[in-house]
Enzyme design. Sequence first.
Site, short mmCIF file in Angstrom:
data_model
loop_
_atom_site.label_atom_id
_atom_site.label_comp_id
_atom_site.label_asym_id
_atom_site.label_seq_id
_atom_site.Cartn_x
_atom_site.Cartn_y
_atom_site.Cartn_z
N SER A 183 89.57 -28.59 -19.52
CA SER A 183 89.87 -27.42 -20.53
C SER A 183 91.36 -27.51 -21.30
CB SER A 183 89.58 -26.30 -19.81
OG SER A 183 90.71 -26.03 -18.69
N HIS A 211 82.96 -26.53 -20.00
CA HIS A 211 83.23 -26.95 -21.28
C HIS A 211 82.42 -27.85 -21.83
CE1 HIS A 211 86.88 -24.31 -22.12
NE2 HIS A 211 86.99 -24.46 -20.94
N LYS A 242 81.15 -19.23 -22.55
CA LYS A 242 81.68 -20.35 -23.55
C LYS A 242 80.88 -20.64 -24.67
CE LYS A 242 85.05 -21.70 -20.48
NZ LYS A 242 85.04 -20.81 -19.35
#
Length: 396
Positions: A183, A211, A242
């Site tokens: 990240s 991610h 996310k």
Amino acid sequence: MNEKFQGMMQAELDRLEKEGLSLRIRTLDSEQGPACTIDGKYVVNLAANNYLGIIARKDVKEAAKKAIDEFGVGSGAVKTIIGNTRLIVEGEKKLAKFKEVEDVLMYQGGLTANSGTIPALVHDGDLIFSDELNHASIIDGCRLSKAKIIPFKHCDMASLEEKLKEHQQDPCTKLIITDGVFSMDGDIAPLPGIVELAKKYDAVTMVDDAHGEGVLGDHGRGIVNHFHLEGEVDVEIGTMSKAFGVVGGYAAGTHTLVEYLKNKSRTILFSSTITPADAGAILKVIDILTESDDLVRKLWENAVYFKAKMKAYGFDTWRSETPITPIIIGDGQLAKNLSARLFEKGVFAQSLGFPTVPKGLARIRCMLCSTHTKEQLDFAADMFHESALELGILKS
């Protein structure tokens, strides 16, 4: 009140402020999008993990509202006591199909997925081989397990094999854990090499794809799909906060894994599950990604465009391979000053310093999304350039 204790905390806050490491939590005054109002100021938003712009989609909001109307606002208890809403059951089945795994178990978030799964799988006497740059939630889960943690050099397969070979004869469970996409740097884990070494040394594999979900792979199916390793990774962890734009986490794998976690994972057994609104929204997002990969393609188009602009201006985007775009500044206070100057000019991009990133590698982390326009990205890059010249970060 213990004045000594209060003084100790204040001294630490003073130190953080002096070193440019103190945090400020801003207030979002509008719906979150590629541009939004923060602390009363309208800014281009380069701070969110809202990769696909899902947070503000009308059809996803409508799905959440419909779920509230049918099931109410909360879960009422842990799922082992009150059960799952039908929406969670449907969501787990649909997500398993999307991820091409046998089964999925939904958690309250990515952090609780890691802190609940890892201690359930390994214990005192077992070994965890963990990438040195793994996310804090992985680190916390490893510590809770009481297993011995053996870090290996970041994305370095020679380092990992050296550690595995050293403990080859140890009669215990050996778990290799890595982020899928890191990240802070935006680079991708060498998952094929990890899987190969796990087979060679009889280890269990676990990847946190927080991610990578909605970003990598066909239609955003994640890192396992990206490397065509379906059925080769023992445990996949993901988050819905996310690219999915909601809240929640999950563990994915075999039916056996999921049933085991239902019985052994403390964050399943002792914390209430996601709300009906979350579950309803998640179902809709899975449908959106299954039906089209247009949002994923647009995300990558924006990422390539913005990185090219920033590199042309002379900025260092480090080793990023994904839409996560770190702009390396070096000094923590200077990075913080740049973030503040950008906000004044209408760009919201957060500075990150030690201990979130190593000393000397303070940065502004830019997060691209599929709904950014070219005009917004041009404006942001221009403001970076202008601000960096003003602060002496770049030379004219």
